[in-house]
Enzyme design. Structure first.
Site, PDB file in Angstrom:
ATOM      1  N   ARG A 182      -7.514  -0.474   1.192  1.00  0.00           N
ATOM      2  CA  ARG A 182      -8.039  -1.746   0.664  1.00  0.00           C
ATOM      3  C   ARG A 182      -8.475  -1.605  -0.793  1.00  0.00           C
ATOM      4  O   ARG A 182      -8.442  -2.572  -1.552  1.00  0.00           O
ATOM      5  CB  ARG A 182      -9.170  -2.240   1.576  1.00  0.00           C
ATOM      6  CG  ARG A 182     -10.359  -1.329   1.629  1.00  0.00           C
ATOM      7  CD  ARG A 182     -11.235  -1.580   2.843  1.00  0.00           C
ATOM      8  NE  ARG A 182     -10.635  -1.042   4.074  1.00  0.00           N
ATOM      9  CZ  ARG A 182     -11.181  -1.172   5.286  1.00  0.00           C
ATOM     10  NH1 ARG A 182     -12.308  -1.832   5.441  1.00  0.00           N
ATOM     11  NH2 ARG A 182     -10.592  -0.653   6.340  1.00  0.00           N
ATOM     12  N   LYS A 241     -10.098  13.199   7.814  1.00  0.00           N
ATOM     13  CA  LYS A 241      -9.605  12.883   9.150  1.00  0.00           C
ATOM     14  C   LYS A 241      -9.546  14.149  10.004  1.00  0.00           C
ATOM     15  O   LYS A 241      -9.398  15.239   9.477  1.00  0.00           O
ATOM     16  CB  LYS A 241      -8.175  12.327   9.046  1.00  0.00           C
ATOM     17  CG  LYS A 241      -8.061  10.936   8.483  1.00  0.00           C
ATOM     18  CD  LYS A 241      -6.590  10.502   8.426  1.00  0.00           C
ATOM     19  CE  LYS A 241      -6.444   9.108   7.842  1.00  0.00           C
ATOM     20  NZ  LYS A 241      -7.048   8.047   8.651  1.00  0.00           N
ATOM     21  N   LYS A 283       0.863  -1.184   0.000  1.00  0.00           N
ATOM     22  CA  LYS A 283       0.000   0.000   0.000  1.00  0.00           C
ATOM     23  C   LYS A 283       0.896   1.230   0.000  1.00  0.00           C
ATOM     24  O   LYS A 283       1.728   1.394   0.885  1.00  0.00           O
ATOM     25  CB  LYS A 283      -0.904   0.016   1.242  1.00  0.00           C
ATOM     26  CG  LYS A 283      -1.633   1.367   1.461  1.00  0.00           C
ATOM     27  CD  LYS A 283      -2.519   1.374   2.703  1.00  0.00           C
ATOM     28  CE  LYS A 283      -3.095   2.765   2.976  1.00  0.00           C
ATOM     29  NZ  LYS A 283      -3.941   2.833   4.189  1.00  0.00           N
TER      30      LYS A 283
END
Ligand code: BES
Ligand code: MN
Ligand code: ZN
Length: 498
Positions: free
Chosen positions: A350, A276, A264
């Site tokens: 992901r 965030k 990643k």
């Protein structure tokens, strides 16, 4: 790689220069070569040991400035505890501990690798040298004002060893691995305004080409042609282009299936539209720690000419919020054909890995795939920074990883997978959704990845707790740890080299 130390090897009879470091154990005795070097300083040493009440406890030390009887600026005595019981990993630690005792003002140091009653093998001496290298690494590229007492060049450390020729032969393999670790650390430490996806790809290409590995870089247009829409969706809110880098090292038999490492590489993770909070967001420059490890590992394997066919595939994107950014509720079609409903744009890793895992599996038909990702905050809650989370569909691969973890000190802890967890990411509108709710966050993330590996033996390492900001250790003082390079190098060495 940031060069903070230069290393050299010489015989035990060589006259020491600079800061002198010698070894002892619980007996407080010295080996014969050390005794010779310390001749004249006996009285000073006895007084210093008494003053410190030095008992030779493992890794304790005594430090003497301008020792009477020796024409040297400083003498440091380090105890290894029980010399006869030292394991391979203790020699790495020894190098780290010794390097940590050298003051910043020193230009030169001599470490005498001589223990009372035990011979230090060339292999062990090379491990010590690696420990010195890893501990001495500093990421100070952006400091324009150095501390007053800091020395202005690299520190020169000379290791005095019993078998000079043997140590010189043993060191290059360790050095290759060390350079891989330092490359990974550099990449993690670099700020995201410097290290964006194209720059990461450029550096991977430059470093890997220098050791004879093959590198291919796919840009936005190539990724679109290939159909990596899950990965591209993450990058679409950034003005930076995305990249996938394929690194290949063919050191094994011609027709042998490769081992594959997937990383990643989110060069910065704002969370995207699911943005965030501000506090600590700067740490998200390290959200490419998985890709950094894969790059460092591929460098190490190529540089030490490992007898293995290995591929590294990293997905590089920047996760930003803007008018073009992906929204919660969007549905993307991944390279595999499976559709994904985006619930939270901050669960982006992901999405990147889904396409890269599928790509690696289809193109290379590897013996196994291991992915590394700073994937979830939840793995920090579960394991802290001591272990990386291990998720796998293969018991044999898991056991091999666990063993390599014990050998290298880069430890992994296996977590569960299962159909009940998998259900949590079923979606009302698409084949799956990209988050499974608050509970078992690291597991549902791994379940998501598992939908992109089919039957390929696969292991996922969640390195959110270990790749960055982990506690300083004897062999690392830097924010980016380079975690995983030594672990996976060990795995390859133990089981996959012909
Ligand atoms: N990059 C983060 C995970 C992370 C957190 C890495 C802390 C290192 C330190 C990842 O992309 C992320 O944001 N994960 C979310 C997932 C959630 C939205 C399902 C998380 O962990 O909160
Ligand atoms: Mn995120
Ligand atoms: Zn992330």
């Amino acid at each position: 790689m940031s060069e903070s130390v230069t290393l050299s090897f010489a015989r035990l009879t060589t006259a020491p220069k600079g800061v002198l470091i010698v070894l002892t154990d619980e007996s407080l005795a010295f080996g014969a070569p050390t005794q010779k070097i310390l001749k004249g300083a006996d009285a000073a040493l006895t007084r210093a040991f008494d003053a410190e009440r030095f008992k030779g406890k493992a890794w304790s030390s005594v430090d003497l400035l301008a020792p009477a009887g020796l024409d040297l600026p400083r003498l440091i005595v380090i105890s290894v505890g029980k010399a006869a019981e030292l394991k391979a990993s203790d020699f790495l630690k020894l190098g780290g501990v010794a390097a940590g005792k050298i003051p910043a003002s020193a230009r030169e140091a001599t470490l005498v690798l001589d223990l009372p009653g035990t011979k230090v093998s060339p292999e062990a001496a090379a491990e010590v040298a690696l420990g010195v290298r890893l501990r001495s690494y500093k990421f100070d590229r952006y400091k324009t004002k150095k501390k007053d007492d800091a020395n202005d060049g690299p520190l020169a450390v000379s290791l005095l060893v019993a078998d000079e020729a043997g140590t010189r032969r043993a060191f290059p393999v360790k050095e290759a691995v060390g350079d891989g670790v330092l490359l990974a650390r550099d990449l993690v430490n670099e700020p995201a305004n410097v290290l964006d996806p194209p720059e990461f790809a450029r550096r991977a290409q430059e470093h890997l080409a220098s050791v004879g590995a093959e590198v291919e870089v796919m840009d936005d247009a190539a990724l679109a042609r290939a159909g990596m829409r899950a990965l591209l969706g993450v990058g679409q809110g950034s003005i930076k282009e995305s990249r996938v880098v394929v690194m290949r090292w063919n050191g094994g038999a011609k027709d042998e299936a490769p081992v594959a490492f997937i990383g990643k590489g989110v060069t910065f993770d704002t969370g995207g539209i699911s943005i965030k909070p501000a506090a600590g967001m700067e740490d998200m420059k390290g959200d490419m720690g998985g890709a950094a490890c894969v790059t460092g590992l591929m460098y190490a394997l190529a540089a030490r000419k490992a007898k293995v066919n290995a591929v590294g595939v990293i997905g590089l994107v920047e996760n930003m919020p803007d008018g073009a950014a992906q929204r919660p509720g969007d549905i993307v079609t991944s390279l595999s054909g499976q559709t994904i409903e985006i619930i939270n744009t901050d669960a982006e890793g992901r999405l990147v890995l889904a396409d890269v895992l599928w790509y690696a599996k289809e193109r290379f038909k590897p013996q196994f795939m291991i992915d590394l990702a700073t994937l979830t905050g939840a793995i920090l809650v579960a394991l802290g920074s001591e272990y990386a989370g291990l998720f796998s569909n293969d018991d044999a691969l898991s056991e091999r990883l666990a063993k390599a973890g014990t050998e290298t000190g880069e430890k992994v802890w296996r977590m569960p997978l299962g159909a009940e967890y998998d259900k949590l990411i079923d979606s009302k509108f698409a084949d799956m959704k990209n988050t499974g709710g608050r509970n078992a966050g690291s597991i549902t993330a791994a379940q998501f990845l598992q939908r992109y590996v089919d039957k390929t033996p696969w292991a996922h390492l969640d390195v959110a707790g270990t790749a960055m900001s982990s506690p300083a250790s004897d062999i690392n003082k830097s924010w980016g740890s380079g975690w995983g390079v030594r672990l996976l190098n060990q795995l390859v060495k133990d089981h996959y080299e012909g």
